[in-house]
Design a protein around this motif. Structure first.
Motif, mmCIF file in Angstrom:
data_model
loop_
_atom_site.group_PDB
_atom_site.id
_atom_site.type_symbol
_atom_site.label_atom_id
_atom_site.label_comp_id
_atom_site.label_asym_id
_atom_site.label_seq_id
_atom_site.Cartn_x
_atom_site.Cartn_y
_atom_site.Cartn_z
ATOM 1 N N LEU A 55 0.644 -0.865 -0.023
ATOM 2 C CA LEU A 55 -0.236 -0.318 -0.060
ATOM 3 C C LEU A 55 0.857 0.413 -0.107
ATOM 4 O O LEU A 55 0.456 2.093 -0.478
ATOM 5 C CB LEU A 55 -0.920 0.035 1.359
ATOM 6 N N ALA A 56 2.140 1.374 0.818
ATOM 7 C CA ALA A 56 2.849 2.254 0.165
ATOM 8 C C ALA A 56 4.478 1.933 0.202
ATOM 9 O O ALA A 56 5.369 2.156 0.987
ATOM 10 C CB ALA A 56 2.997 3.087 1.730
ATOM 11 N N PRO A 57 4.384 1.681 -0.877
ATOM 12 C CA PRO A 57 5.920 1.131 -1.230
ATOM 13 C C PRO A 57 7.071 2.243 -1.184
ATOM 14 O O PRO A 57 8.316 1.212 -0.538
ATOM 15 C CB PRO A 57 5.732 0.712 -2.440
ATOM 16 N N HIS A 58 6.769 3.874 -1.310
ATOM 17 C CA HIS A 58 7.920 4.287 -1.887
ATOM 18 C C HIS A 58 7.588 5.450 0.377
ATOM 19 O O HIS A 58 8.722 5.738 0.227
ATOM 20 C CB HIS A 58 8.259 5.239 -2.589
ATOM 21 N N GLY A 59 7.181 4.514 0.657
ATOM 22 C CA GLY A 59 7.040 5.066 2.615
ATOM 23 C C GLY A 59 6.416 6.859 2.378
ATOM 24 O O GLY A 59 6.810 7.233 3.451
ATOM 25 N N ASN A 60 6.002 6.821 1.252
ATOM 26 C CA ASN A 60 5.533 8.197 1.138
ATOM 27 C C ASN A 60 3.816 8.315 1.264
ATOM 28 O O ASN A 60 3.258 9.283 0.614
ATOM 29 C CB ASN A 60 5.509 9.207 0.423
ATOM 30 N N GLY A 61 3.205 7.846 2.346
ATOM 31 C CA GLY A 61 1.723 7.740 2.574
ATOM 32 C C GLY A 61 1.153 6.758 1.344
ATOM 33 O O GLY A 61 1.594 5.455 1.069
ATOM 34 N N LEU A 62 0.057 6.650 1.355
ATOM 35 C CA LEU A 62 -0.549 5.478 0.222
ATOM 36 C C LEU A 62 -0.492 5.519 -0.560
ATOM 37 O O LEU A 62 -0.794 6.905 -1.123
ATOM 38 C CB LEU A 62 -2.204 5.302 1.157
ATOM 39 N N GLU A 63 -0.335 4.152 -1.322
ATOM 40 C CA GLU A 63 -0.392 4.879 -3.052
ATOM 41 C C GLU A 63 -1.618 3.908 -3.753
ATOM 42 O O GLU A 63 -1.537 3.025 -4.396
ATOM 43 C CB GLU A 63 1.203 4.610 -3.957
ATOM 44 N N LEU A 64 -2.435 3.968 -3.754
ATOM 45 C CA LEU A 64 -4.012 3.776 -3.781
ATOM 46 C C LEU A 64 -4.068 3.942 -5.104
ATOM 47 O O LEU A 64 -5.457 4.458 -5.799
ATOM 48 C CB LEU A 64 -5.170 3.364 -3.043
#
Length: 107
Positions: A55-64
């Motif tokens: 859900l947050a692969p880059h660690g910058n919040g949700l990437e939905l």
């Protein structure tokens, strides 16, 4: 030096706790409710590790969004798992779809 002592202490406590179960072996009997609760630990830990990576692969919040290759590949893997109930097929299809989407979206 404090960090070395702290890490050493944590390692010692961990080894002692795990060694206790090996030393006591079958003499240590858990109640049925605890055995049932412990049976869910691997699934829970794996879910806690994998969900943030999807859900947050880059660690910058949700990437939905539809161009998140981890999210798309995991949805495809879940569908394959539900329909086929075959672990190896699920892993192969999930990895292939992840690499395909990652390659497709990097262009």
């Amino acid at each position: 030096m404090n960090y070395v002592l702290m890490i050493g202490g944590m390692a010692l406590v961990t080894v002692l706790i795990k060694a206790l179960f090996f030393i006591l072996g079958d003499r240590l009997v858990f109640p049925p409710w605890l055995n049932l609760a412990l049976s869910f630990v691997p699934v829970t830990v794996l879910t806690a590790i994998i969900t943030p990576m999807i859900l947050a692969p880059h660690g910058n919040g949700l990437e939905l969004h539809w161009w998140n290759p981890q999210l798309l590949a995991s949805l495809i893997a879940v569908i394959v798992c539900v329909l086929s109930r075959r672990q190896l097929l699920t892993i192969v299809v999930g990895l292939l779809s992840f690499f395909f989407f990652q390659w497709q979206f990097s262009m």
